[in-house]
Every structure is written in C-alpha cells, then in structure tokens.
Design a protein around this motif. Structure first.
Motif, PDB file in Angstrom:
ATOM      1  N   LYS A  43       0.800  -1.225   0.000  1.00  0.00           N
ATOM      2  CA  LYS A  43       0.000   0.000   0.000  1.00  0.00           C
ATOM      3  C   LYS A  43       0.835   1.278   0.000  1.00  0.00           C
ATOM      4  O   LYS A  43       0.326   2.362  -0.320  1.00  0.00           O
ATOM      5  CB  LYS A  43      -0.925   0.031   1.216  1.00  0.00           C
ATOM      6  N   VAL A  44       2.110   1.192   0.335  1.00  0.00           N
ATOM      7  CA  VAL A  44       2.948   2.388   0.499  1.00  0.00           C
ATOM      8  C   VAL A  44       3.203   3.040  -0.865  1.00  0.00           C
ATOM      9  O   VAL A  44       3.842   2.451  -1.745  1.00  0.00           O
ATOM     10  CB  VAL A  44       4.287   2.030   1.177  1.00  0.00           C
ATOM     11  N   ASN A  45       2.718   4.268  -1.038  1.00  0.00           N
ATOM     12  CA  ASN A  45       2.807   4.947  -2.333  1.00  0.00           C
ATOM     13  C   ASN A  45       4.226   5.071  -2.856  1.00  0.00           C
ATOM     14  O   ASN A  45       4.484   4.872  -4.041  1.00  0.00           O
ATOM     15  CB  ASN A  45       2.176   6.337  -2.240  1.00  0.00           C
ATOM     16  N   GLU A  46       5.141   5.424  -1.984  1.00  0.00           N
ATOM     17  CA  GLU A  46       6.515   5.655  -2.419  1.00  0.00           C
ATOM     18  C   GLU A  46       7.403   4.417  -2.262  1.00  0.00           C
ATOM     19  O   GLU A  46       8.597   4.472  -2.516  1.00  0.00           O
ATOM     20  CB  GLU A  46       7.122   6.832  -1.641  1.00  0.00           C
ATOM     21  N   GLY A  47       6.817   3.332  -1.816  1.00  0.00           N
ATOM     22  CA  GLY A  47       7.579   2.100  -1.662  1.00  0.00           C
ATOM     23  C   GLY A  47       7.788   1.395  -2.987  1.00  0.00           C
ATOM     24  O   GLY A  47       7.161   1.731  -4.002  1.00  0.00           O
ATOM     25  N   PRO A  48       8.636   0.370  -3.029  1.00  0.00           N
ATOM     26  CA  PRO A  48       8.966  -0.314  -4.284  1.00  0.00           C
ATOM     27  C   PRO A  48       7.935  -1.340  -4.744  1.00  0.00           C
ATOM     28  O   PRO A  48       8.024  -1.828  -5.869  1.00  0.00           O
ATOM     29  CB  PRO A  48      10.290  -1.009  -3.949  1.00  0.00           C
ATOM     30  N   TYR A  49       6.961  -1.662  -3.893  1.00  0.00           N
ATOM     31  CA  TYR A  49       6.078  -2.788  -4.212  1.00  0.00           C
ATOM     32  C   TYR A  49       4.746  -2.375  -4.844  1.00  0.00           C
ATOM     33  O   TYR A  49       4.149  -3.145  -5.585  1.00  0.00           O
ATOM     34  CB  TYR A  49       5.815  -3.621  -2.961  1.00  0.00           C
ATOM     35  N   LYS A  50       4.304  -1.162  -4.558  1.00  0.00           N
ATOM     36  CA  LYS A  50       3.005  -0.746  -5.091  1.00  0.00           C
ATOM     37  C   LYS A  50       3.002  -0.725  -6.612  1.00  0.00           C
ATOM     38  O   LYS A  50       2.070  -1.225  -7.244  1.00  0.00           O
ATOM     39  CB  LYS A  50       2.595   0.624  -4.548  1.00  0.00           C
ATOM     40  N   ILE A  51       4.041  -0.143  -7.213  1.00  0.00           N
ATOM     41  CA  ILE A  51       4.069  -0.051  -8.664  1.00  0.00           C
ATOM     42  C   ILE A  51       4.164  -1.436  -9.293  1.00  0.00           C
ATOM     43  O   ILE A  51       3.577  -1.685 -10.355  1.00  0.00           O
ATOM     44  CB  ILE A  51       5.200   0.872  -9.168  1.00  0.00           C
ATOM     45  N   GLU A  52       4.849  -2.367  -8.641  1.00  0.00           N
ATOM     46  CA  GLU A  52       4.922  -3.736  -9.162  1.00  0.00           C
ATOM     47  C   GLU A  52       3.548  -4.398  -9.119  1.00  0.00           C
ATOM     48  O   GLU A  52       3.163  -5.119 -10.047  1.00  0.00           O
ATOM     49  CB  GLU A  52       5.940  -4.554  -8.356  1.00  0.00           C
ATOM     50  N   PHE A  53       2.825  -4.144  -8.035  1.00  0.00           N
ATOM     51  CA  PHE A  53       1.467  -4.677  -7.913  1.00  0.00           C
ATOM     52  C   PHE A  53       0.562  -4.045  -8.972  1.00  0.00           C
ATOM     53  O   PHE A  53      -0.241  -4.736  -9.613  1.00  0.00           O
ATOM     54  CB  PHE A  53       0.931  -4.383  -6.507  1.00  0.00           C
ATOM     55  N   MET A  54       0.691  -2.755  -9.182  1.00  0.00           N
ATOM     56  CA  MET A  54      -0.107  -2.070 -10.200  1.00  0.00           C
ATOM     57  C   MET A  54       0.167  -2.626 -11.591  1.00  0.00           C
ATOM     58  O   MET A  54      -0.750  -2.812 -12.395  1.00  0.00           O
ATOM     59  CB  MET A  54       0.178  -0.565 -10.167  1.00  0.00           C
ATOM     60  N   LYS A  55       1.431  -2.905 -11.885  1.00  0.00           N
ATOM     61  CA  LYS A  55       1.792  -3.432 -13.203  1.00  0.00           C
ATOM     62  C   LYS A  55       1.146  -4.789 -13.459  1.00  0.00           C
ATOM     63  O   LYS A  55       0.838  -5.130 -14.608  1.00  0.00           O
ATOM     64  CB  LYS A  55       3.309  -3.546 -13.319  1.00  0.00           C
ATOM     65  N   ALA A  56       0.951  -5.565 -12.392  1.00  0.00           N
ATOM     66  CA  ALA A  56       0.284  -6.871 -12.561  1.00  0.00           C
ATOM     67  C   ALA A  56      -1.115  -6.694 -13.133  1.00  0.00           C
ATOM     68  O   ALA A  56      -1.621  -7.547 -13.867  1.00  0.00           O
ATOM     69  CB  ALA A  56       0.232  -7.598 -11.221  1.00  0.00           C
ATOM     70  N   TYR A  57      -1.749  -5.560 -12.805  1.00  0.00           N
ATOM     71  CA  TYR A  57      -3.093  -5.239 -13.300  1.00  0.00           C
ATOM     72  C   TYR A  57      -3.048  -4.289 -14.503  1.00  0.00           C
ATOM     73  O   TYR A  57      -4.066  -3.680 -14.844  1.00  0.00           O
ATOM     74  CB  TYR A  57      -3.915  -4.591 -12.186  1.00  0.00           C
ATOM     75  N   ASN A  58      -1.874  -4.164 -15.114  1.00  0.00           N
ATOM     76  CA  ASN A  58      -1.683  -3.209 -16.203  1.00  0.00           C
ATOM     77  C   ASN A  58      -2.066  -1.803 -15.777  1.00  0.00           C
ATOM     78  O   ASN A  58      -2.557  -0.994 -16.587  1.00  0.00           O
ATOM     79  CB  ASN A  58      -2.467  -3.622 -17.456  1.00  0.00           C
ATOM     80  N   CYS A  59      -1.885  -1.508 -14.496  1.00  0.00           N
ATOM     81  CA  CYS A  59      -2.154  -0.170 -13.938  1.00  0.00           C
ATOM     82  C   CYS A  59      -3.586   0.276 -14.216  1.00  0.00           C
ATOM     83  O   CYS A  59      -3.842   1.431 -14.587  1.00  0.00           O
ATOM     84  CB  CYS A  59      -1.156   0.852 -14.479  1.00  0.00           C
ATOM     85  N   LYS A  60      -4.522  -0.652 -14.016  1.00  0.00           N
ATOM     86  CA  LYS A  60      -5.944  -0.366 -14.212  1.00  0.00           C
ATOM     87  C   LYS A  60      -6.741  -0.820 -12.994  1.00  0.00           C
ATOM     88  O   LYS A  60      -6.456  -1.869 -12.416  1.00  0.00           O
ATOM     89  CB  LYS A  60      -6.486  -1.107 -15.450  1.00  0.00           C
TER      90      LYS A  60
END
Length: 208
Positions: A43-60
C-alpha cells in the motif's frame, strides 16, 4: 466489443495475474522473510512494491477499468476484496489473493461492502467470472449481464460502486481516444487534433 468490460481496444489484456502477484510477494519476502500482511508493504505509495502490484493489473482499476492514463498513481489503492472486518485480525486480511487494485473512488465506495460467500465469485476481479457479470452496452455504459440481473449482491455492488455512472463511460471513451492517439504519432496533424479532443474530454471528466 472486447469481452472484458474494463479493457478498451487499445489496452493490453491482463495475463498471468496470479503469477505476477506472487512475484510481488516473493520480492517482499526476500527482504522481510516473516512478512504475512502483504497489504502493509504494497500500500505504500513511495515504496517499491506498489508499482509492481499495479503493473500486474496493467495499472488499471480491477473494478471499473480506469487506468493510469487518466488517473495519477496516488489515486490507485490496494483494496481488501473481503473486508478486514470479516477476519479475526486485521493482518489476516492481507494475503495476496485478497488484495486487488482499485481506484480511489471504487475502493472508498466499496468500503465495508458485505460479500456473501456464494456470490463472491461473480465480482472477484482476478478471475474470469466478473467478465460475465458486467458488460459494456452499445453506448459504452457498464451494465449487469442479463444472467445476473436479479442477483441482489451483484445489483448492490453495482450501485454501491456507481458502476452505472456517466464517469465510467467517459473514462472508457477517454482511454480509447488516448490509445488511438498513440497510433497516430507519425501523423502530427491528426495527433494534435486528437490531443485537443482528449484535453476537452479530460476537462469534462474532471468536472464531474
């Protein structure tokens, strides 16, 4: 019309979602071997894991389909599909299968929505069933499929998240226009005109 109501003609399909989400877990555990509540890390906006999680959903958004093309990263949140209050401990809700990507609007509207166990499969966004639950009509509005039009959980979920709203139609049209514009990069005049139309539609969307 694309089978998945969340996907436009120009959006890539979400593939290998379970494996990609597991990769996020593996990355977390490589640093924090005892980690159990994945939500606390993702959940951490500036952390390294949120963007990776978002990419799994194609950021949608996994519920309405709004993408990072029209919403900033900060407007995407990590939703507990089954609400935290359904578990004895809050941390128990943070297992990776229970976490899905949601836009701020869908996440906060859904809030503590009650999900009867027998109906969860119809609206769980990580599997194919949700594509049969909700559709796009000829005017690009999200609608409930005829087969599930009498299901109370589905109807309440649809209303609670406001999936019938004009804004989701505008989002879909906007994402289509952005996707089409990207195919016109070698045609500067058409590209610029589409840009103007996109800016006008963005303005209308943001006023809603």
């Amino acid at each position: 019309m694309i089978d998945d109501y969340r996907v436009t003609k120009y959006c890539p399909l979400v593939e290998d979602l379970r494996a990609k989400k597991q990769c996020v877990v593996d990355k977390i555990k490589s640093v924090y071997p005892r980690a159990k509540d994945m939500h606390a890390y993702i959940k951490v906006n500036e952390g390294p894991y949120k963007i990776e999680f978002m990419k799994a959903y194609n950021c949608k958004c996994s519920y309405c389909g709004a993408s990072i093309d029209i919403l900033p990263k900060e407007m995407f949140e990590i939703d507990h599909f089954i609400n935290e209050k359904s578990f004895n401990k809050k941390a128990d809700a943070g297992f990776i299968e229970n976490l899905v990507l949601a836009c701020h609007s869908c996440n906060h509207r859904k809030n503590a929505f009650r999900l009867p166990e027998n109906d969860r499969k119809f609206i769980y966004p990580d599997t194919e069933e949700i594509k049969d639950t909700f559709k796009r009509d000829e005017q690009y509005y999200i609608i409930i499929s005829e087969e599930l039009s009498s299901n109370e959980t589905v109807k309440n979920f649809y209303k609670t998240l406001g999936l019938e709203g004009e804004i989701h139609r505008l989002d879909y049209l906007l994402m289509n226009m952005i996707g089409l514009q990207r195919t016109l990069k070698d045609k500067p005049e058409a590209y610029a005109k589409f840009g103007q139309a996109i800016d006008m539609l963005r303005m209308k969307r943001n006023m809603m």
